[in-house]
Design an enzyme around this catalytic site. Structure first.
Site, PDB file in Angstrom:
ATOM      1  N   LYS A 292       0.860  -1.177   0.000  1.00 61.61           N
ATOM      2  CA  LYS A 292       0.000   0.000   0.000  1.00 61.61           C
ATOM      3  C   LYS A 292       0.897   1.227   0.000  1.00 61.61           C
ATOM      4  O   LYS A 292       2.001   1.217   0.540  1.00 61.61           O
ATOM      5  CB  LYS A 292      -0.885   0.030   1.247  1.00 61.61           C
ATOM      6  CG  LYS A 292      -2.168   0.822   1.070  1.00 61.61           C
ATOM      7  CD  LYS A 292      -3.216   0.042   0.297  1.00 61.61           C
ATOM      8  CE  LYS A 292      -4.549   0.766   0.310  1.00 61.61           C
ATOM      9  NZ  LYS A 292      -5.629  -0.062  -0.273  1.00 61.61           N
TER      10      LYS A 292
ATOM     11  N   LYS B 233     -17.546   6.416  -3.591  1.00 60.21           N
ATOM     12  CA  LYS B 233     -17.128   5.604  -4.734  1.00 60.21           C
ATOM     13  C   LYS B 233     -17.721   4.206  -4.711  1.00 60.21           C
ATOM     14  O   LYS B 233     -18.162   3.689  -5.730  1.00 60.21           O
ATOM     15  CB  LYS B 233     -15.596   5.525  -4.763  1.00 60.21           C
ATOM     16  CG  LYS B 233     -14.921   6.855  -5.051  1.00 60.21           C
ATOM     17  CD  LYS B 233     -13.439   6.810  -4.789  1.00 60.21           C
ATOM     18  CE  LYS B 233     -12.684   5.974  -5.800  1.00 60.21           C
ATOM     19  NZ  LYS B 233     -11.226   6.082  -5.622  1.00 60.21           N
TER      20      LYS B 233
END
Length: 362
Positions: free
Chosen positions: A90, A193
């Site tokens: 990440k 989203k």
């Protein structure tokens, strides 16, 4: 998985504690563009680390590093449970994307990703979008989540929401004996989203939906399309909603904590947000209250399934078929938890850790 938020000595956490164990953490800075970023690779036993890039105005650099460590560790478990040949990674970019995000900054970030030579494959996350990945991809070839015009699969939120819906259906099957949300009251916190696609699935399935979001425009988009959807003033009000069957946290992490778990009215927690458990022990608190928790990194894996497929020539139907299996995986976790007498989160960890261990021995 253990949360490292708030640990003051990041290096000690990385090298000496059970919360660490990461293979590599890269601190990135480009003075010309103002880029400050952290790329964390947790485990590559299953393959190159895969995970998105979060762009967020962290209060401190230490908070950003801690988030990168937590998120990358979560990606190792997510990718393992999704059956992907990828480890966990990440990245976080520090700053407000509304004010500092520029093409030059994204290009500079892409060069740092390229410097890892394929050990890390990036994608979208909070604060980054398909258009951003198109820019990042101009300086490295290990970027997914790009637009179809640029060889990518587009918005991964679609399959993320689909996977969460499959996990919710599995939760309903396990608890109520029927894999449908028809007639159930579902509270969705965060309808951006992913959340707004999840609401669409729920409405189509006949559920009663209550939403909340810090952004008024996100709520308005939902209520204009689905006037039957109710709106809660905030998350605190949502989780206390009378008659709530399912709570779906779909915003930032830490939604399940010492303050929220005792007042939850829902019988199931199943949402898209990453790192929902604020600290170790919360999963036990949920079990003690009789609340069924669908582990976040299992049921929100639809997006990573999609971006991983980009590396092999994207095929939506193939990805949707893989995301549909989240239903079966969720039921497997609930069965393992019941058999072992442990919370579902612990059962999911055991299954993921077993797969990673087997890969290291191979």
């Amino acid at each position: 998985m253990t949360d490292v938020t708030g640990v003051p000595d990041v290096l000690h956490t990385l090298f000496h504690s059970e919360q660490g164990g990461h293979e590599q953490v890269v601190l990135c800075q480009d003075r010309a563009t103002g880029l400050k970023a952290v790329i964390a690779l947790h485990d590559t036993a299953l393959g190159p680390a895969l995970g998105g890039t979060r762009f967020y105005p962290y209060a401190t650099e230490a908070e950003a590093v801690a988030d990168a460590l937590n998120l990358s560790r979560g990606m190792s478990y997510k990718n393992a449970m999704a059956g992907l040949d990828h480890g966990g990674g990440k990245a976080v970019i520090i700053g407000d994307p509304e004010t500092i995000k520029t093409e030059e900054l994204l290009l500079a970030y892409g060069r740092f990703v390229a410097s890892l030579g394929g050990r890390y494959v990036t994608a979208c996350d909070v604060g980054t979008y398909v258009a951003d990945m198109d820019v990042v991809a101009r300086t490295n070839r290990w970027t997914t989540g790009r637009s179809p015009e640029n060889g990518g699969a587009g918005d991964s939120s679609v399959l993320t929401a689909f996977g969460v819906f499959q996990g919710m259906r599995a939760s309903a099957q396990f608890l109520w004996g029927d894999p449908t949300l028809r007639g159930r009251k579902i509270g969705v916190a965060g309808v951006g989203k992913v959340g707004h696609y999840l609401v669409e699935h729920l409405i189509a399935d006949g559920a009663e939906v209550v939403v909340t979001d810090v952004r008024e425009e996100s709520v308005r988009r939902i209520t204009e399309k689905f006037p039957q959807v109710s709106v809660a003033a905030d998350t605190d009000a949502l989780i206390r909603t009378e008659g709530l069957d399912v709570y779906a946290p779909c915003a930032l992490g830490g939604a399940l904590n010492d303050d929220t778990v005792p007042v939850l009215t829902a019988k199931i927690v199943c949402g898209a947000a990453n790192n929902q458990l604020a600290h170790p022990g919360v999963e036990k608190d949920l079990s003690e209250r009789g609340i069924l928790y669908a582990p976040d990194y299992v049921i929100n894996a639809g997006g990573v399934i999609q971006v991983a497929d980009e590396l092999h020539g994207f095929d939506f139907d193939r990805c949707k078929a893989k995301a549909t299996k989240i239903f079966d995986t969720t039921l497997e976790i609930f069965a393992r938890a019941k058999a072992d007498g442990i919370p579902p989160a612990a059962a999911a960890d055991r299954i993921a850790e077993q797969r990673m261990a087997e890969a290291r021995r191979a």
